[in-house]
Structures are given as C-alpha cells and as structure tokens.
Scaffold this motif. Structure first.
Motif: not given
Length: 250
Positions: A11-16, A36, A94, A97, A99-101
């Motif tokens: 899972t890849h999740a990035v927020n800004k 982030s 970072y 949380t 970004q990658n799991t």
C-alpha cells in the motif's frame, strides 16, 4: 506432493496539505501548506561543538544560551538571522504515518504438515522516541548510542542531570521508523485417520505459532507507534508471543 502458496501486497499512500489558514507572513518552510499532514519538524545540527572554541563560535540561542557545553549539537541558524529561536525549526524526514506498507505471506502443505510465515514492513516514516536520560533528575539512563567525549565524537550528546538547553536535542530523538517484522509464523500437523475417527473426531490439528518473532529496524527498541495515552515516552514495545495449541472438528 507439496503444495506451496504465497501472496504479496503493498500500500502506498501520500498526502499533501494544499490549502491551510497559515499566518500570511510566515516563511513557506514554516507553513503547513505544501507538507504532509503531521509533518515532522525539528531543529537541525551541523554536528557537535567539539571544544570551547567551536562553542563560542556557534550561533547564540535565544534562551539558556549559557547552558551550552562542548559536546552539544551545533544548531543551524536556518533563517540566518543571527539567533537560534523557534524560526529555525524546519520540516525533517516524514510524518509518523508510513507512506508504504508491505505484507508477504508464504506457506506449504505436505502429508499432513503445514506451515506459513508472514512478514510485514513499513518505510518512509519518522518516529519520535524521547528516551531522555536523567529526565526529572531520575537516575534512568537509556542506551541510545555512545556518548560524546573529548576523545570521541560519539553518537549522541551527553545527557544532562540538571543544566538546561533549549534546542540541544536537535534530531537525536527522531528515527527512521522503517522496519521489517516476522509478524506471524506457524508449523502444524493435522491427524485424519482411523484413530481420530474412532474418537469421533474428523480431524485433529496440533500447532505451534508465534507473533512478532523477529524484527529489523533502526529504532532504539521495537515499537510501531510514537505515543500511548498521555505519556510522551512512547508506546510500550511490541511483545513476542508463543502459542501451543490443539484444534479439532467433530
């Protein structure tokens, strides 16, 4: 024959933050917009002041400047205004949380035997673990690295018993929170024969399994989050568990 199986997922999740009601006159590096959610921020050092000459040549702190000693971090005057203050805290690493799991599980079945291992990992995450030695004048000392001395640069600044500095922790308590964990593992044997049927049992499974059996990490201890409850010392380290069991169906 042997039956092998496996699966893998990521899972890849990035927020800004695109828009935030930041103070208009704040410099961009101190605003939330553009970073982030819960972006880690810190004072940055250029190493340690190895002697009094370097200490006297370092930038003045706006508070507790007289408490500085050789071996303390030389904090960078990020905005170059001639004083170390709250305006020199900048984005670092970072958020807390990941970004990658990652998750990978492989297993087998063969003549009644079965087993599997499950690995779990994260990266692109920064953890804050404030293991402060001698905090509140208690004689607790945490092994987070070798101390500075006049003979060796060391990995961390010398802990303080009572004297105060305002910014000297720098990034000392911030860690790359990446890890790879052997989350679950099991080995089992399933009986399904005349004896079990005579006992009125269609199958009988004996197993040994465990959780959190091994971990690789750059963290000072084995934890998956920063805090727990109201304490700032950090979440309780993850526990290993071993189980021996029997499972049967009638």
């Amino acid at each position: 024959g042997v039956h092998m199986w496996g699966n893998f997922n990521m899972t890849h999740a990035v927020n800004k933050i695109i828009v935030r009601d930041d103070a208009e006159l704040l410099p961009s590096y101190q605003k939330s917009a553009g970073y982030s959610i819960d972006q880690t921020k810190s004072y940055i050092s250029s190493g340690k002041c190895s002697n009094y000459d370097q200490l006297y040549g370092s930038t003045v702190h706006d508070s507790n400047d007289s408490g500085k000693l050789p071996g303390d971090y030389n904090i960078i005057d990020f905005n170059a205004d001639g004083v170390i203050d709250s305006k020199d805290e900048v984005a670092y690493g970072y958020s807390s949380t990941p970004q990658n799991t990652y998750n990978a599980t492989i297993g087998f079945e063969w003549k009644g035997f079965s087993g599997f291992v499950q690995f779990y990992g994260v990266n692109n995450v920064t953890r804050e673990v404030t293991l402060t030695s001698f905090a509140n004048n208690l004689d607790n000392v945490y092994n987070t690295g070798t101390w500075w001395s006049k003979y060796s640069d060391g990995e961390v600044a010398i802990p303080r018993w009572n004297s105060q500095t305002s910014y000297n922790s720098a990034t000392q308590y911030l860690y790359d929170g990446s890890y790879i964990r052997l989350k679950n593992a099991e080995i089992a044997y399933t009986f399904s024969n005349k004896l079990t049927r005579k006992l009125g049992i269609s199958n009988l499974k004996i197993f040994v399994n465990g959780n959190n059996l091994w971990v690789w990490s750059r963290m000072p201890d084995d934890r998956e989050s920063n805090y727990s409850g109201s304490g700032s010392i950090g979440a309780y380290p993850t526990m290993k568990r071993y189980n021996l069991g029997i499972k049967f169906s009638l």
